[in-house]
Design a protein around this motif. Structure first.
Motif, mmCIF file in Angstrom:
data_model
loop_
_atom_site.group_PDB
_atom_site.id
_atom_site.type_symbol
_atom_site.label_atom_id
_atom_site.label_comp_id
_atom_site.label_asym_id
_atom_site.label_seq_id
_atom_site.Cartn_x
_atom_site.Cartn_y
_atom_site.Cartn_z
ATOM 1 N N ARG A 167 -12.666 0.764 0.450
ATOM 2 C CA ARG A 167 -11.616 1.483 -0.279
ATOM 3 C C ARG A 167 -12.005 2.955 -0.283
ATOM 4 N NH1 ARG A 167 -9.960 -1.394 -5.536
ATOM 5 N NH2 ARG A 167 -7.909 -0.909 -4.723
ATOM 6 N N ASN B 220 0.830 -1.206 0.000
ATOM 7 C CA ASN B 220 0.000 0.000 0.000
ATOM 8 C C ASN B 220 0.863 1.254 0.000
ATOM 9 O OD1 ASN B 220 -2.417 -1.395 0.103
ATOM 10 N ND2 ASN B 220 -2.682 -1.123 2.310
ATOM 11 N N ASP C 81 4.356 6.814 4.726
ATOM 12 C CA ASP C 81 4.597 7.196 3.333
ATOM 13 C C ASP C 81 4.264 8.668 3.147
ATOM 14 O OD1 ASP C 81 1.773 7.614 2.428
ATOM 15 O OD2 ASP C 81 1.600 5.478 2.881
HETATM 16 P P1 ATP Z 1 -5.710 -4.954 -1.826
HETATM 17 O O1 ATP Z 1 -4.780 -4.665 -0.692
HETATM 18 O O2 ATP Z 1 -6.726 -5.997 -1.475
HETATM 19 O O3 ATP Z 1 -4.997 -5.199 -3.089
HETATM 20 P P2 ATP Z 1 -6.431 -2.226 -1.391
HETATM 21 O O4 ATP Z 1 -5.015 -1.802 -1.332
HETATM 22 O O5 ATP Z 1 -7.410 -1.285 -2.013
HETATM 23 O O6 ATP Z 1 -6.574 -3.640 -2.114
HETATM 24 P P3 ATP Z 1 -6.355 -2.315 1.507
HETATM 25 O O7 ATP Z 1 -4.916 -2.611 1.457
HETATM 26 O O8 ATP Z 1 -7.184 -3.076 2.481
HETATM 27 O O9 ATP Z 1 -7.018 -2.537 0.074
HETATM 28 O O10 ATP Z 1 -6.563 -0.777 1.776
HETATM 29 C C1 ATP Z 1 -7.901 -0.273 1.889
HETATM 30 C C2 ATP Z 1 -7.960 1.153 1.377
HETATM 31 O O11 ATP Z 1 -7.268 2.010 2.268
HETATM 32 C C3 ATP Z 1 -7.297 1.377 0.024
HETATM 33 O O12 ATP Z 1 -8.175 1.114 -1.034
HETATM 34 C C4 ATP Z 1 -6.939 2.850 0.091
HETATM 35 O O13 ATP Z 1 -8.065 3.623 -0.250
HETATM 36 C C5 ATP Z 1 -6.620 3.063 1.556
HETATM 37 N N1 ATP Z 1 -5.170 3.002 1.866
HETATM 38 C C6 ATP Z 1 -4.506 1.953 2.390
HETATM 39 N N2 ATP Z 1 -3.204 2.232 2.585
HETATM 40 C C7 ATP Z 1 -3.035 3.511 2.165
HETATM 41 C C8 ATP Z 1 -1.922 4.409 2.109
HETATM 42 N N3 ATP Z 1 -0.700 4.028 2.509
HETATM 43 N N4 ATP Z 1 -2.134 5.663 1.637
HETATM 44 C C9 ATP Z 1 -3.370 6.047 1.233
HETATM 45 N N5 ATP Z 1 -4.456 5.253 1.247
HETATM 46 C C10 ATP Z 1 -4.307 4.008 1.711
#
Ligand code: ATP
Ligand code: MG
Length: 158
Positions: free
Chosen positions: A101, A54, A82
């Motif tokens: 999301r 992420n 980040d």
């Molecule tokens: P997946 O991990 O299943 O491939 P994803 O990345 O969308 O999909 P999560 O990792 O569960 O799902 O994160 C959920 C949501 O949180 C993301 O869709 C995003 O909107 C937000 N998010 C997570 N980490 C970050 C980050 N480091 N910066 C900004 N937004 C984030």
């Protein structure tokens, strides 16, 4: 199993270091001494993979990802920060729910299912830890998680 958590973390980060875009910079701020903790290495690897992917996915080119480990008396706190888009305050807790999301359009473009952090939360809690997020919109995000740790027990291993 008992592992030196710092060594373990370095190995996971090294693997990302080899494959990441070179415009993203990793910074590590770790205690110098070994930090023995009881973790399931496969499960903790999954936790870190989900958080780090992420951090990379939601970062701009040239962004910095900082890894920090802070030792408390009874727990270790790991912080992965980040300089990406950030997360609005009202979503900070929801991102750990399945399929949630933040920005559907943006998220769809970047790919993924919204499961990564829900899985990370489940696995951290199975270790007896906690996970949460802090963020400043437009400036970046920090994912924090804790693991149980006994500061006074470390001498048994040295
Ligand atoms: P997946 O991990 O299943 O491939 P994803 O990345 O969308 O999909 P999560 O990792 O569960 O799902 O994160 C959920 C949501 O949180 C993301 O869709 C995003 O909107 C937000 N998010 C997570 N980490 C970050 C980050 N480091 N910066 C900004 N937004 C984030
Ligand atoms: Mg994800």
């Amino acid at each position: 199993e008992w592992v030196d958590y710092i060594r373990f973390l370095n190995r996971v980060i090294d693997r990302f270091e080899m494959t990441k875009d070179e415009s993203i910079v990793f910074v590590r701020r770790f205690p110098k001494q070994p930090v023995y903790a009881e973790v399931d290495a496969d499960k903790m690897t999954q936790v870190l993979d989900n958080i780090i992917s992420n951090a990379i996915k939601y970062s701009p080119d040239g962004g910095q990802v900082t890894f920090k480990v802070v030792l408390f008396q009874n727990y270790i706190e790991t912080r992965i920060s980040d300089q990406g888009v950030g997360i609005p305050k009202e979503s900070l807790e929801k991102i750990f729910e399945r399929f949630y999301r933040v920005d559907k359009a943006r998220s769809r473009q970047l790919g993924g299912t919204g499961l990564g952090l829900a899985i990370a939360k489940e696995l951290v809690e199975a270790h007896g830890g906690k996970i949460w997020a802090t963020s400043a919109e437009g400036k970046g995000t920090t994912i924090h998680f804790t693991l149980p740790y006994d500061r006074d027990q470390k001498d048994d291993f040295s």
